[in-house]
Write an enzyme that holds these catalytic residues in place. Sequence first.
Site, PDB file in Angstrom:
ATOM      1  N   ASN A  73      -1.262  -5.347   6.931  1.00 50.06           N
ATOM      2  CA  ASN A  73      -0.857  -5.700   5.573  1.00 50.06           C
ATOM      3  C   ASN A  73      -1.675  -6.928   5.165  1.00 50.06           C
ATOM      4  O   ASN A  73      -1.515  -8.009   5.758  1.00 50.06           O
ATOM      5  CB  ASN A  73       0.646  -6.004   5.561  1.00 50.06           C
ATOM      6  CG  ASN A  73       1.126  -6.531   4.235  1.00 50.06           C
ATOM      7  OD1 ASN A  73       0.357  -6.661   3.282  1.00 50.06           O
ATOM      8  ND2 ASN A  73       2.410  -6.840   4.159  1.00 50.06           N
ATOM      9  N   ASN A  79     -10.597  -4.618  -1.352  1.00 45.46           N
ATOM     10  CA  ASN A  79     -10.300  -3.512  -2.265  1.00 45.46           C
ATOM     11  C   ASN A  79      -8.811  -3.153  -2.324  1.00 45.46           C
ATOM     12  O   ASN A  79      -8.359  -2.580  -3.312  1.00 45.46           O
ATOM     13  CB  ASN A  79     -11.132  -2.297  -1.808  1.00 45.46           C
ATOM     14  CG  ASN A  79     -10.661  -1.004  -2.411  1.00 45.46           C
ATOM     15  OD1 ASN A  79     -10.945  -0.718  -3.574  1.00 45.46           O
ATOM     16  ND2 ASN A  79      -9.918  -0.213  -1.641  1.00 45.46           N
ATOM     17  N   TYR A 135      -0.564  -7.940 -12.646  1.00 46.60           N
ATOM     18  CA  TYR A 135      -1.872  -7.388 -12.230  1.00 46.60           C
ATOM     19  C   TYR A 135      -3.024  -8.127 -12.910  1.00 46.60           C
ATOM     20  O   TYR A 135      -4.015  -8.476 -12.267  1.00 46.60           O
ATOM     21  CB  TYR A 135      -1.871  -5.901 -12.582  1.00 46.60           C
ATOM     22  CG  TYR A 135      -3.041  -5.092 -12.081  1.00 46.60           C
ATOM     23  CD1 TYR A 135      -3.043  -4.573 -10.782  1.00 46.60           C
ATOM     24  CD2 TYR A 135      -4.119  -4.798 -12.911  1.00 46.60           C
ATOM     25  CE1 TYR A 135      -4.098  -3.790 -10.331  1.00 46.60           C
ATOM     26  CE2 TYR A 135      -5.176  -4.017 -12.464  1.00 46.60           C
ATOM     27  CZ  TYR A 135      -5.160  -3.509 -11.171  1.00 46.60           C
ATOM     28  OH  TYR A 135      -6.206  -2.735 -10.729  1.00 46.60           O
TER      29      TYR A 135
END
Length: 252
Positions: free
Chosen positions: A62, A89, A162
């Site tokens: 993670n 990514n 985001y």
Amino acid sequence: MELKDKVIIITGGCQGLGRAMGEYLAARGTHLALVDLNQDKLDEAVAACRALGAQARAYTCNVANEEQVQQTIDRIAEDFGAINGLINNAGILRDGLTIKVKDGELSKMSLAQWQAVIDVNLTGVFLCTREVAAKMIELKNEGAIVNISSISRAGNMGQANYSAAKAGVAADTVVWARELARYGIRVAAVAPGFIETEMTASVKPELLERVASTIPLQRMGKPSEIAHSVAFILENDYFTGRVLEVDGGLRM
Ligand code: NAI
């Protein structure tokens, strides 16, 4: 930097853009360390890279967990004996309006919704960059780090979490390019527009169609087109501290 025989780590490497990057680089002789959460999907992605002739290994980790990132980077360095680059990514979406009023009912973006995206998309990038850069310096390996930002870094409705993370990634790309140049490490980013992956498959089809019609090239991008842009950055020794926009000409 020549791609052949270099060791590159790809986070979020088991599907979507990460998997396309792995296959693109494997076909050019790059050795790959694929980092993701799901062992079975990782095994499939590793097999696909090996079928293209590359050395590839899977690491479940993670990226938002400091200890797991440290252990994983140590293991990758031991397994391959070198690290020449990292593609940050791995990413998630938890979209929603900060405040939504529907039928007189007010709802809010939860702190958990905010924090989950910041943890993976921003803190994860920080942790992986820090650990990989430290290991590259220790091993005296030069190379490049490529961060995946997004067109949403400009500020996209429904993506307060985001957009903030992706803007942070773009800003820190400049910071790290400046800080790490003295060690022979370039740092740059790609800001994709709308690309056909599992991530965008979760968005409502009507919305995707509406977005596609506003893209000058009138279509979504393909994962291989982002992989090509990442490879350009890895290969071009004069590219650092900049964000390459690959979005079919779309402006937000
Ligand atoms: P995806 O959802 O298909 O793949 C993301 C991968 O990251 C998955 O394999 C997932 O398991 C992994 N991941 C998620 N959280 C993780 C964690 N905590 N630790 C390790 N791995 C984790 O997404 P896609 O579309 O391939 O996106 C890749 C990157 O590109 C993301 O950073 C995304 O924000 C960015 N991006 C994607 C765009 C698109 O249109 N698909 C547009 C702009 C940016």
